[in-house]
Write a protein that holds these residues in place. Structure first.
Motif, PDB file in Angstrom:
ATOM      1  N   LEU A   1       4.920  -9.779  -8.744  1.00 52.37           N
ATOM      2  CA  LEU A   1       4.389  -8.482  -9.197  1.00 52.37           C
ATOM      3  C   LEU A   1       3.893  -8.480 -10.639  1.00 52.37           C
ATOM      4  O   LEU A   1       2.774  -8.027 -10.903  1.00 52.37           O
ATOM      5  CB  LEU A   1       5.441  -7.386  -9.015  1.00 52.37           C
ATOM      6  CG  LEU A   1       5.347  -6.565  -7.728  1.00 52.37           C
ATOM      7  CD1 LEU A   1       6.460  -5.529  -7.702  1.00 52.37           C
ATOM      8  CD2 LEU A   1       3.992  -5.880  -7.608  1.00 52.37           C
ATOM      9  N   PRO A   2       4.697  -8.973 -11.608  1.00 54.30           N
ATOM     10  CA  PRO A   2       4.208  -8.931 -12.992  1.00 54.30           C
ATOM     11  C   PRO A   2       2.883  -9.678 -13.144  1.00 54.30           C
ATOM     12  O   PRO A   2       1.990  -9.207 -13.846  1.00 54.30           O
ATOM     13  CB  PRO A   2       5.321  -9.628 -13.778  1.00 54.30           C
ATOM     14  CG  PRO A   2       6.537  -9.436 -12.952  1.00 54.30           C
ATOM     15  CD  PRO A   2       6.062  -9.496 -11.528  1.00 54.30           C
TER      16      PRO A   2
ATOM     17  N   ALA B   1       0.706 -10.181 -10.685  1.00 49.84           N
ATOM     18  CA  ALA B   1      -0.302  -9.416  -9.947  1.00 49.84           C
ATOM     19  C   ALA B   1      -0.811  -8.255 -10.796  1.00 49.84           C
ATOM     20  O   ALA B   1      -2.005  -7.966 -10.821  1.00 49.84           O
ATOM     21  CB  ALA B   1       0.282  -8.899  -8.645  1.00 49.84           C
ATOM     22  N   LEU B   2       0.111  -7.619 -11.513  1.00 47.03           N
ATOM     23  CA  LEU B   2      -0.294  -6.462 -12.315  1.00 47.03           C
ATOM     24  C   LEU B   2      -1.136  -6.865 -13.521  1.00 47.03           C
ATOM     25  O   LEU B   2      -1.818  -6.037 -14.110  1.00 47.03           O
ATOM     26  CB  LEU B   2       0.941  -5.665 -12.760  1.00 47.03           C
ATOM     27  CG  LEU B   2       1.605  -4.879 -11.625  1.00 47.03           C
ATOM     28  CD1 LEU B   2       2.980  -4.384 -12.037  1.00 47.03           C
ATOM     29  CD2 LEU B   2       0.727  -3.717 -11.194  1.00 47.03           C
TER      30      LEU B   2
ATOM     31  N   ILE C   1      -2.068  -9.706  -4.479  1.00 45.99           N
ATOM     32  CA  ILE C   1      -1.135  -8.582  -4.473  1.00 45.99           C
ATOM     33  C   ILE C   1      -1.789  -7.473  -5.274  1.00 45.99           C
ATOM     34  O   ILE C   1      -1.809  -7.514  -6.501  1.00 45.99           O
ATOM     35  CB  ILE C   1       0.222  -8.983  -5.086  1.00 45.99           C
ATOM     36  CG1 ILE C   1       0.818 -10.130  -4.264  1.00 45.99           C
ATOM     37  CG2 ILE C   1       1.168  -7.808  -5.106  1.00 45.99           C
ATOM     38  CD1 ILE C   1       2.134 -10.633  -4.780  1.00 45.99           C
ATOM     39  N   ASP C   2      -2.387  -6.530  -4.573  1.00 47.95           N
ATOM     40  CA  ASP C   2      -3.062  -5.442  -5.274  1.00 47.95           C
ATOM     41  C   ASP C   2      -2.643  -4.109  -4.653  1.00 47.95           C
ATOM     42  O   ASP C   2      -1.712  -4.053  -3.859  1.00 47.95           O
ATOM     43  CB  ASP C   2      -4.580  -5.642  -5.215  1.00 47.95           C
ATOM     44  CG  ASP C   2      -5.068  -5.810  -3.787  1.00 47.95           C
ATOM     45  OD1 ASP C   2      -4.250  -5.600  -2.856  1.00 47.95           O
ATOM     46  OD2 ASP C   2      -6.235  -6.148  -3.595  1.00 47.95           O
TER      47      ASP C   2
ATOM     48  N   LEU D   1       0.046  -3.570  -1.605  1.00 45.31           N
ATOM     49  CA  LEU D   1       1.288  -2.802  -1.758  1.00 45.31           C
ATOM     50  C   LEU D   1       1.305  -1.636  -0.775  1.00 45.31           C
ATOM     51  O   LEU D   1       2.329  -1.348  -0.148  1.00 45.31           O
ATOM     52  CB  LEU D   1       1.420  -2.274  -3.189  1.00 45.31           C
ATOM     53  CG  LEU D   1       1.651  -3.322  -4.279  1.00 45.31           C
ATOM     54  CD1 LEU D   1       1.890  -2.638  -5.617  1.00 45.31           C
ATOM     55  CD2 LEU D   1       2.835  -4.223  -3.936  1.00 45.31           C
TER      56      LEU D   1
ATOM     57  N   LEU E   1       7.648  -0.235 -11.026  1.00 50.68           N
ATOM     58  CA  LEU E   1       6.272  -0.745 -11.126  1.00 50.68           C
ATOM     59  C   LEU E   1       5.688  -0.457 -12.505  1.00 50.68           C
ATOM     60  O   LEU E   1       5.035  -1.309 -13.116  1.00 50.68           O
ATOM     61  CB  LEU E   1       5.387  -0.113 -10.044  1.00 50.68           C
ATOM     62  CG  LEU E   1       5.519  -0.694  -8.634  1.00 50.68           C
ATOM     63  CD1 LEU E   1       4.751   0.148  -7.631  1.00 50.68           C
ATOM     64  CD2 LEU E   1       5.011  -2.131  -8.608  1.00 50.68           C
TER      65      LEU E   1
ATOM     66  N   LEU F   1       7.010  -2.756 -14.999  1.00 53.29           N
ATOM     67  CA  LEU F   1       6.444  -4.097 -14.869  1.00 53.29           C
ATOM     68  C   LEU F   1       4.993  -4.147 -15.324  1.00 53.29           C
ATOM     69  O   LEU F   1       4.397  -5.224 -15.364  1.00 53.29           O
ATOM     70  CB  LEU F   1       6.537  -4.584 -13.417  1.00 53.29           C
ATOM     71  CG  LEU F   1       7.948  -4.774 -12.862  1.00 53.29           C
ATOM     72  CD1 LEU F   1       7.905  -5.224 -11.418  1.00 53.29           C
ATOM     73  CD2 LEU F   1       8.735  -5.776 -13.709  1.00 53.29           C
ATOM     74  N   GLY F   2       4.432  -2.976 -15.645  1.00 53.50           N
ATOM     75  CA  GLY F   2       3.084  -2.979 -16.208  1.00 53.50           C
ATOM     76  C   GLY F   2       2.030  -2.231 -15.410  1.00 53.50           C
ATOM     77  O   GLY F   2       0.847  -2.316 -15.727  1.00 53.50           O
ATOM     78  N   ALA F   3       2.455  -1.491 -14.371  1.00 52.93           N
ATOM     79  CA  ALA F   3       1.474  -0.714 -13.611  1.00 52.93           C
ATOM     80  C   ALA F   3       1.050   0.509 -14.423  1.00 52.93           C
ATOM     81  O   ALA F   3       1.883   1.161 -15.042  1.00 52.93           O
ATOM     82  CB  ALA F   3       2.064  -0.272 -12.279  1.00 52.93           C
TER      83      ALA F   3
ATOM     84  N   PHE G   1      -2.880   3.052 -11.451  1.00 56.40           N
ATOM     85  CA  PHE G   1      -2.451   2.160 -10.371  1.00 56.40           C
ATOM     86  C   PHE G   1      -1.561   2.914  -9.380  1.00 56.40           C
ATOM     87  O   PHE G   1      -1.741   2.832  -8.169  1.00 56.40           O
ATOM     88  CB  PHE G   1      -1.711   0.963 -10.973  1.00 56.40           C
ATOM     89  CG  PHE G   1      -1.336  -0.097  -9.976  1.00 56.40           C
ATOM     90  CD1 PHE G   1      -2.155  -1.205  -9.784  1.00 56.40           C
ATOM     91  CD2 PHE G   1      -0.165   0.005  -9.231  1.00 56.40           C
ATOM     92  CE1 PHE G   1      -1.807  -2.191  -8.874  1.00 56.40           C
ATOM     93  CE2 PHE G   1       0.192  -0.975  -8.311  1.00 56.40           C
ATOM     94  CZ  PHE G   1      -0.640  -2.079  -8.140  1.00 56.40           C
TER      95      PHE G   1
END
Ligand SMILES: Nc1ncnc2c1ncn2[C@@H]1O[C@H](COP(=O)(O)OP(=O)(O)OP(=O)(O)O)[C@@H](O)[C@H]1O
Ligand SMILES: [Mg+2]
Lengths: 227, 400
Positions: A107-108, A110-111, B3-4, B8, B301, B304-306, B310
Motif C-alpha cells: 500500500l505505501p 502503491a500510494l 494497486i489503485d 481497492l 489509508l 499511509l499517504g492517501a 483518493f
C-alpha cells in the motif's frame, strides 16, 4: 532539526468539560535519533504522535518537519509527506481487512504510485525480517493479533521513511517477538539512520533508546536520571 | 500488479458480499424497470406505427354504432358485430378524392360448438377490390384455392396443416410475415364469398355455432385517398352524406391510441422514478453504513499517504462499479423478461409488440447506465465526502 514542535497543544472540547491531551510540548528531535516516550495511560502519548504525524490538527502551536510547518501544506502535500517521510506503527491492528498481507505491505508504495518488482522484493524481505514471509497471501483475519502487528511494523518501513512513529508496537507481542522487533528498530536506526520515536510502557525497551522522555497529563519531560 | 483506487474498490466489493448484493439488486431492479418500460413502450409504439403503415388504409368506414375500429384491429380486441352493407362501396367510391375502397370482414371464432378452433380472427377480403390483404397474400402465392387459407405469423402452423373452422377443414397454404397488426398476425384469411358460404353453412348445421354474418355484409370499408387529398375532409364528407356511418381517419385514431399509451407510459415512468428513488435512498443508506464501518480503514489509508481525493474517489469508484454491475444485470434480466414475455403479450394480451432493433436497445442501455452512474454519484457523494473529510486520527480511533 528533523522534528520540532512549538508550544504544541491539543484540547478536546467535550460537552461538559475539556481534555488537554497535549499541553505546550516543545520537542526537538535530530535526524538519526532514537527516542522513547513512556507515560501512564491517557497521558497523551498517542495524541502527541498523531500531532507529529499530521493525523490531527493542533489546537495551538506548530509541528515542523524538516523546518516546514506541516499544517501550512495542502492536503496533497501533507499526504505525500506522510507517505514518503513517515512510517506509522499504530497501537492497534491497522491492516486493511479486505487486502492480503502482500497488498497491505504494498500500500505505501502503491500510494506513491510505484509498485514494481523492486517494491515486491522489498515487501518480501521486510516480511522475512518479521518472520512472516509465509503469510504473504493470507488475509489479516487469518493471522493472530501479534502477527498482524508484525505485518504493520514491516509495512511502516516499506517506503524507507526518515521517521518512524511507533505507538506501543510490541503491545501484544511475546517477549521473544518483542526483542526481535526492538532489534529491527535499532538496526533500522543504526543502518538506515531512521529517526524513531517509540512510545512504550516497557522500561526495558525505553532503556535501550538514546533519549528517554516521559509524558504526564499532556506534558512532556526529559527523563535524565532514569535507571 | 497495480494497486489503485479501482483495485481497492474491487477488493472491497468482493469481500463485502452482503452489501454488494444489496446495492446491486436495488440498482438492478430500478434499471430493469426503466429498461423494460422504455423498450415496452417503444416496441408498442413502433409496432402500432408499423401496423398502421402496413394496414395501408387512410380511412375506415364502419356503422355509426360500431366501436372505434382502428385500435381493435391494431391491438386485437374483439371485432365489432355491427356490419354494414356492401352497397356503400360504390357510393363512397364516388366521393371526390377517394382512390380505392376495399371491404373487409373481421370475425373472431367463438368458444362454443364443436370442430373448430376458438379465438382465431377470420379476415374476409374481396380479391377484386382489395388493397389491404392482397399485397401480403400475393407475396405468398398467386391466389387461393377453395378451402385454402393463409395463416398469420402468430401461429406455428406449417403450410399443409389443416385447421377446422366451423366444421370445415382449411389447409394452410402459406404464412404471412409479421405485420404488427394484431388481426393479421392472429388471423387467417379467405375471400369474402367463401366466408359468406361458411356463415350460411354454420346456420344450417345444428352442431355448429352460428355466424350472424349475412351475405353482402362487411365489418368495414377501407379507403385509400388520392395523393394530395386530405383524409380528414373526405371522412367529414362521408359522415355528412351517410350519417348512419362512422368514418375514422387512421392517423387521427392512431394519435388517440398513442395518447392512451402515453398515459400508460406516464405511470410506467412514475413507477420507475419511484424504484430509482428507492434505490438511491437504499444505496445511500447502505453506503453510509458501510463507510461508517470502514472509518478506521480510511484513517489508516490516510496515515499511509492517501489524499482526501483518493478516499473520495474510492467510495465513488465502488458506487460506480456496483451501479454498472447492477444496471447491466438489471437490463439483461429486463431483456430476458421482455423477450420471454413477447409471446405472452402477443397471444394473451393481444398487444402489438415488436422488440426494437439492437441499435436502439444498445442506445437505451447506454442511457440507463448513464442514469445509473449519475444517480449513484448522487447516492454516494455524501458518504464519499464525509469519508474523505474524516480526520485521520479520529478515524483510526473509531471502533477501538
Ligand atoms: N478524540 C478524542 N476525544 C476526546 N478525548 C480524547 C480524544 N482522543 C484522546 N482523548 C483524551 O486525551 C487523553 C490522551 O489520550 P491518548 O490516547 O493520547 O493517551 P495515551 O497516552 O496514548 O494512552 P494509552 O497509553 O492508554 O494509549 C485521554 O484523556 C483521552 O481520553
Ligand atoms: Mg495511546
Amino acid at each position: 532539526m528533523l522534528i520540532e514542535t512549538q508550544n504544541l497543544t491539543k484540547v478536546y472540547r467535550l460537552k461538559e468539560y475539556e481534555v488537554e491531551a497535549v499541553r505546550d510540548v516543545n520537542l526537538a528531535v535530530a535526524e538519526g535519533e532514537f527516542i522513547s516516550i513512556v507515560g501512564h495511560s491517557g497521558s497523551g502519548k498517542t495524541t502527541l504522535l498523531s500531532l507529529i504525524g499530521g493525523l490531527t490538527k493542533p489546537t495551538y502551536g506548530r509541528v515542523l518537519i524538516d523546518g516546514i510547518d506541516i499544517w501550512s501544506l495542502s492536503d496533497e502535500e501533507l499526504s505525500r509527506m506522510r507517505n514518503r517521510k513517515i512510517g506509522f506503527m499504530f497501537q492497534f491492528s491497522s491492516l486493511i481487512p479486505t487486502l492480503t498481507v502482500r497488498d497491505n505491505m504494498l500500500l505505501p508504495a502503491a500510494l506513491s504510485g510505484k509498485v514494481g518488482s523492486a517494491e515486491m522484493k522489498r515487501a518480501r524481505e521486510l516480511l522475512e525480517l518479521v518472520g512472516l514471509a509465509d503469510k504473504i497471501n493470507a488475509y489479516p483475519t487469518q493471522l493472530s493479533g501479534g502477527q498482524q502487528r508484525r505485518v504493520a511494523i514491516a509495512r511502516a518501513f516499506m517506503n524507507s521513511p526518515k521517521i518512524i512513529l511507533a505507538d506501543e508496537p510490541t503491545g501484544d507481542l511475546d517477549e521473544k517477538s518483542e526483542m526481535h522487533v526492538m532489534k529491527l528498530l535499532k538496526a533500522m536506526n543504526e543502518v538506515e539512520g531512521t529517526t524513531i520515536i517509540l512510545v512504550t510502557h516497557s522500561r526495558e525497551l525505553a532503556a535501550q533508546t538514546q533519549r528517554r522522555l516521559v509524558m504526564k497529563n499532556g506534558r512532556l519531560f526529559e527523563k535524565k536520571n532514569f535507571l | 500488479m497495480k494497486i489503485d483506487i479501482i483495485y481497492l474498490a474491487l477488493q472491497n466489493i468482493k469481500k463485502r458480499k452482503f452489501r454488494t448484493i444489496g446495492v446491486v439488486i436495488a440498482i438492478a431492479i430500478a434499471s430493469a424497470t426503466l429498461f423494460s418500460s422504455i423498450i415496452l413502450m417503444k416496441s408498442m409504439s413502433s409496432s402500432l406505427e408499423l401496423g398502421i403503415a402496413q394496414l395501408g388504409a387512410d380511412i375506415m368506414v364502419v356503422p355509426r354504432e360500431a366501436e372505434e375500429p382502428l385500435s381493435a384491429i391494431l391491438l386485437g380486441s374483439a371485432p365489432s358485430k355491427h356490419y354494414l352493407s356492401r352497397k356503400y362501396e360504390e357510393r363512397i367510391a364516388g366521393i371526390e378524392g377517394v382512390e380505392k375502397v376495399a371491404p373487409l370482414v373481421f370475425l373472431e371464432t367463438s368458444e362454443q360448438g364443436c370442430c373448430f378452433k376458438p379465438g382465431i380472427f377470420i379476415i374476409g377480403f374481396d380479391p377484386e377490390k382489395d388493397f389491404i390483404v392482397k399485397p401480403w397474400v400475393e407475396k405468398q402465392l398467386g391466389s387461393l384455392a377453395a378451402f385454402e387459407t393463409i395463416a398469420g405469423s402468430g401461429y406455428d402452423w406449417m403450410p399443409g396443416f389443416k385447421v377446422y373452422l366451423y366444421g370445415f377443414p382449411f389447409t394452410i397454404a402459406a404464412k404471412m410475415p409479421s405485420t404488427g397488426v394484431a388481426y393479421f398476425d392472429k388471423g387467417i384469411f379467405m375471400p369474402l364469398d367463401r366466408l359468406y358460404w361458411l356463415a350460411k353453412r354454420s346456420r344450417e348445421y345444428e352442431d355448429i355455432a352460428d355466424l350472424t354474418l349475412r351475405s353482402g355484409q362487411v365489418s368495414a370499408i377501407m379507403i385509400q385517398v388520392a395523393p394530395g387529398e386530405e383524409a380528414e375532409r373526405i371522412a367529414k364528407a362521408i359522415e355528412f352524406y351517410f350519417p348512419e356511418l362512422k368514418a375514422v381517419v387512421a392517423q387521427k385514431a392512431l394519435g388517440n391510441v398513442k395518447k392512451q399509451m402515453l398515459m400508460l407510459l406516464r405511470s410506467l415512468f412514475a413507477l420507475s422514478a419511484f424504484t430509482w428513488l428507492t434505490a438511491v435512498i437504499l444505496v445511500s443508506v447502505i453506503l453510509s453504513m458501510s463507510v461508517n464501518e470502514r472509518r478506521r480503514e480510511f484513517g489508516i489509508l490516510r496515515a499511509l499517504g492517501a489524499t482526501k481525493r483518493f478516499i473520495f474517489g474510492e467510495v465513488i469508484a465502488e458506487a460506480y462499479i456496483l451501479a454498472t454491475l447492477g444496471s447491466v444485470l438489471g437490463m439483461l434480466a429486463g431483456y430476458a423478461f421482455l423477450t420471454g414475455f413477447q409471446d405472452f403479450v402477443i397471444n394473451y394480451l393481444n398487444m402489438p409488440y415488436l422488440i426494437p432493433n439492437k441499435f436502439y436497445v444498445a442506445l437505451i442501455s447506454l442511457v440507463i447506465i448513464d442514469v445509473s452512474l449519475l444517480l449513484s454519484t448522487v447516492a454516494s457523494f455524501y458518504p464519499a465526502y464525509r469519508s474523505a473529510e474524516l480526520e485521520p486520527y479520529e478515524a483510526i480511533r473509531s471502533g477501538e
